[in-house]
Design a protein around this motif. Sequence first.
Motif, mmCIF file in Angstrom:
data_model
loop_
_atom_site.group_PDB
_atom_site.id
_atom_site.type_symbol
_atom_site.label_atom_id
_atom_site.label_comp_id
_atom_site.label_asym_id
_atom_site.label_seq_id
_atom_site.Cartn_x
_atom_site.Cartn_y
_atom_site.Cartn_z
ATOM 1 N N GLN A 591 0.450 -1.116 0.063
ATOM 2 C CA GLN A 591 -0.280 0.181 0.254
ATOM 3 C C GLN A 591 1.347 1.069 0.124
ATOM 4 N N MET A 592 2.451 1.460 -0.191
ATOM 5 C CA MET A 592 2.879 2.103 0.205
ATOM 6 C C MET A 592 3.197 3.135 -0.989
ATOM 7 N N TYR A 593 3.358 3.837 -1.152
ATOM 8 C CA TYR A 593 3.316 5.216 -2.286
ATOM 9 C C TYR A 593 4.081 5.408 -3.428
ATOM 10 N N THR A 594 4.549 5.799 -4.673
ATOM 11 C CA THR A 594 6.316 5.216 -5.280
ATOM 12 C C THR A 594 6.222 6.961 -4.388
ATOM 13 N N ILE A 595 7.369 7.490 -4.261
ATOM 14 C CA ILE A 595 7.693 8.432 -3.594
ATOM 15 C C ILE A 595 8.708 9.320 -4.769
ATOM 16 N N MET A 596 8.111 11.263 -5.667
ATOM 17 C CA MET A 596 8.990 11.617 -5.951
ATOM 18 C C MET A 596 10.618 12.012 -4.844
ATOM 19 N N PRO A 597 11.662 11.899 -6.049
ATOM 20 C CA PRO A 597 12.774 12.621 -4.737
ATOM 21 C C PRO A 597 12.842 13.945 -4.663
ATOM 22 N N ASP A 598 13.342 14.149 -3.483
ATOM 23 C CA ASP A 598 13.635 15.533 -2.897
ATOM 24 C C ASP A 598 14.601 16.374 -3.612
ATOM 25 N N GLN A 599 15.396 16.054 -4.533
ATOM 26 C CA GLN A 599 16.477 16.683 -5.690
ATOM 27 C C GLN A 599 16.776 15.468 -6.586
ATOM 28 N N SER A 600 16.671 16.059 -7.191
ATOM 29 C CA SER A 600 16.488 15.663 -8.961
ATOM 30 C C SER A 600 17.551 16.209 -9.926
ATOM 31 N N VAL A 601 18.599 15.752 -10.556
ATOM 32 C CA VAL A 601 19.699 16.171 -11.156
ATOM 33 C C VAL A 601 19.885 15.388 -12.040
ATOM 34 N N ALA A 602 20.189 16.579 -13.606
ATOM 35 C CA ALA A 602 20.573 16.042 -14.654
ATOM 36 C C ALA A 602 21.713 17.178 -15.487
ATOM 37 N N VAL A 603 22.454 16.284 -16.173
ATOM 38 C CA VAL A 603 24.199 16.628 -16.943
ATOM 39 C C VAL A 603 23.461 15.815 -18.219
ATOM 40 N N ARG A 604 23.792 15.921 -19.034
ATOM 41 C CA ARG A 604 24.177 15.587 -20.211
ATOM 42 C C ARG A 604 24.860 16.562 -21.627
ATOM 43 N N GLU A 605 25.128 14.985 -21.714
ATOM 44 C CA GLU A 605 26.028 15.751 -23.208
ATOM 45 C C GLU A 605 25.604 15.455 -24.903
ATOM 46 N N TYR A 608 24.922 11.082 -24.407
ATOM 47 C CA TYR A 608 24.342 10.828 -23.058
ATOM 48 C C TYR A 608 23.756 11.236 -21.321
ATOM 49 N N LYS A 609 23.148 10.540 -21.174
ATOM 50 C CA LYS A 609 22.797 11.778 -19.861
ATOM 51 C C LYS A 609 23.039 11.276 -18.888
ATOM 52 N N LEU A 610 22.947 11.637 -17.744
ATOM 53 C CA LEU A 610 23.171 11.090 -16.471
ATOM 54 C C LEU A 610 22.106 11.723 -15.129
ATOM 55 N N VAL A 611 21.388 11.164 -14.326
ATOM 56 C CA VAL A 611 20.470 12.123 -13.695
ATOM 57 C C VAL A 611 21.091 11.281 -12.044
ATOM 58 N N ARG A 612 20.662 11.634 -11.829
ATOM 59 C CA ARG A 612 20.939 12.104 -9.723
ATOM 60 C C ARG A 612 19.459 12.058 -9.115
ATOM 61 N N ASN A 613 19.045 10.895 -8.172
ATOM 62 C CA ASN A 613 18.343 11.479 -7.489
ATOM 63 C C ASN A 613 18.017 11.111 -5.986
ATOM 64 N N THR A 614 17.803 11.923 -5.192
ATOM 65 C CA THR A 614 17.998 11.954 -4.240
ATOM 66 C C THR A 614 16.301 11.664 -3.158
ATOM 67 N N PHE A 615 16.512 11.473 -2.486
ATOM 68 C CA PHE A 615 15.264 9.999 -1.726
ATOM 69 C C PHE A 615 15.033 10.513 -0.569
ATOM 70 N N LYS A 616 14.002 10.906 0.234
ATOM 71 C CA LYS A 616 13.761 10.115 1.818
ATOM 72 C C LYS A 616 12.536 8.901 1.763
ATOM 73 N N ARG A 617 13.226 8.668 1.919
ATOM 74 C CA ARG A 617 12.062 6.798 1.674
ATOM 75 C C ARG A 617 12.043 6.384 3.303
ATOM 76 N N PHE A 618 11.013 5.392 3.055
ATOM 77 C CA PHE A 618 10.941 4.279 4.430
ATOM 78 C C PHE A 618 10.987 2.981 4.278
ATOM 79 N N ASP A 619 11.583 2.384 4.582
ATOM 80 C CA ASP A 619 10.966 0.867 4.363
ATOM 81 C C ASP A 619 11.378 0.530 5.650
#
Length: 756
Positions: A591-605, A608-619
């Motif tokens: 029943q737990m929800y999908t969580i959007m990241p607190d921070q979402s960063v991307a850089v590309r050329e 190629y593209k690199l994405v870094r996501n930072t989450f605050k999560r519970f398990d």
Amino acid sequence: MCVAAGSVALLAACDDGGSRRVANAAPAESGKPNILFVMMDDVGIDQMTSFGYGGVNPPKMPNMDAVAQSGIRFRNTWAQPECSPARASFFVGRYPTRTHIYQALGPNDLANAQLSPYETAIPKLLRKAGYESAMFGKFHLAGPENNQADITTPALFGWDYFYGWIGGLPESVDLQAGGVVPGGTSNQCGFVPGVTAVDGAATGACHFPDNSCTQMIKNAPEQDVAGLQCLAAGGILVPGASCADPKPAGLDFSRYNGYYVSPLVILEQGQAEKVLPRDPRARGYRTTIETDAAIDWINSRTPGKPWMATVSYTSAHTPWQQPPGALMPGLVGGGADEYVNAEIFNNLTCTSDGTPPAMLRMQELQNRMTQALDTEFGRLLVETGIATWNPDGSLNYEPEASNTLIVIIGDNGSLGIAVKAPFDPTRAKGTAYQTGVWVPLIVAGRGVAEPDRDVEHMVNGVDLFELFGELAGIDVRQELPVSRPVDSVGIQAYLKNPAQPALRQTNFAISGLNQQADGGRNGPCVVPTVGGGGTCMQIATSKSVCGDNSGFWWGEGHEDLAPWDGDNAIDSYDTCAQVNQVRYGNNNAAQMYTIMPDQSVAVRETRYKLVRNTFKRFDPAKGIHDEVEYEFYEVDQAKGTPLLDENGMSKINLDGTPMPGWTLADDLAYKDLKDRLDRLMLSAVVCEGDGNIDGVVNQADLDNWNRIHSSWGKSSVYDFAGATPGSLPDGYTNGPDQDVVSLQLGKTCVYPPSVY
């Protein structure tokens, strides 16, 4: 009502009378081009057929298509993932890592999460080249909350005239439609619907704030229902009544209502007027109001004096609400598509429960808001003499016939529910994935070589800052101090040279959390997803905004809704991780929800593209904890079927280890992009004590602190600390902040250059 808080200059401006200029129908002609800058809200590249996308049911945008065909389509443009950081980057040429605006501004965001009054915005620079500047519509860069300048903030950045809304969002839809909806029911769209809907009406008495009344009736297929006719005219419909009947006592003209009754601000030369909701100027369809104001100002310019008009359309941002049918010619009054029928259209629901039929209806509603924007954009061009209508009603735009350069951009990707295939609705606005940051950019006008062409090279929204300077003959880098490095690249060369090689080798986008008092954040909001469940995000700035996005609110005030979810544990929740902790305890992990990241960063050329996501999560094993995940993709901008950063397509695992098939080219690109990302993040310098961002902490900072503390005392860019040592800003400019400046006196701050 004159408001000029925040500076001596603005206070003095309240005495000048603020008279409007005389009318002048023709756009100015001079050596420098006029600039018409048009921003669309939440309209990503996925919506645009002129760019090769739009899915199976795109919004019809013939007027912007005509301009796109007469200019340049920049098909590889990124903006920031949300509106405030994106718009700030357009006007100051600096990434959010420098402005510290990471998400859409809300009422709890402190002044140091807003555009600093010490930034140099493009209207101030253009003034040096003789330009007059005006903005119409959505501001959303600073204030009115937590800002000494209140509703006068546009003047701080150089706008000579402003007509619109300081806050970024339309008010929520009035579910009681002005007080006429029966008790115990609500109207999701803010007006009395047609006869095919519950509590609908074919006719009624349309009452206005001045006590006048007009009988409204729908008596032709092409007409809007009576309730929408009345609302668009600025009134409140009493269904089934006659104007001869006594006026009901419950009509409330003080209520705001989505796109139709808005808290308007008019600002000229520092003198501000706050227009109240009973005023006819605040009542009417918002997109039309924005267009009318721009037409009036442009047509009143002095010939020979260049101008820049920013038309910052609010559409198609939520709350989604039906536009007047007159703004959608050819789409009402019959046809095979059930949504083309005017009666069905006027009764479309304005919320979604996440089921496929509801989401299709919401997409149709958003399409119509986007088409209404396009209709009014066409009228803007014609009524200012920049274009004409052809005999068949299509737009006749000839770039060489006007001295006005047109720049059109979307401020960020589309909202998830509006996203068109093959783009990803789960990776849309608010994230640094392609669907969240890839936007249309069109430039057209005199001097654009070989129009009707595509530029496939990377462009970032910050580059508009330098483009506007280039058009005015200003070198923005020479005008700004070294303490304020810009991230923009001049792109005028693309206009002049069809063979121009790439000017930018790196693209960058970031979303995150804005600074709130004592480290607070927006409350959790859960929006429905197709197939059930939901996604928890902390983008919505309030419970009402969450509701406008068909969401369920878990933040402050959640206790009013808690019985719906069987939750009586605590009154409210600070994070989505806490929500999932409660969901797990009340139910189970499924029943737990999908969580959007607190921070979402991307850089590309290029490839190629690199994405870094930072989450605050519970398990259950780790409890509430932070997680950082990297994803690495190949992307392109092929028409129709672009290679996107979709779930399951990353070349690495979430811990950064390679997936099968990893190549040497992948390895080199991955390491290179990680290095670029690290260097870009180093520009996120917080130089405590340097409130005026001049690169040094000195007596000027003490003087500024003293002035703000004495005249205001609340949130400002000199709020560095709370009452206890090491604490976060608390929303006050007081003694602890003076201590920070005093301790840092003589410090020189180093602001690293950008990575292009």
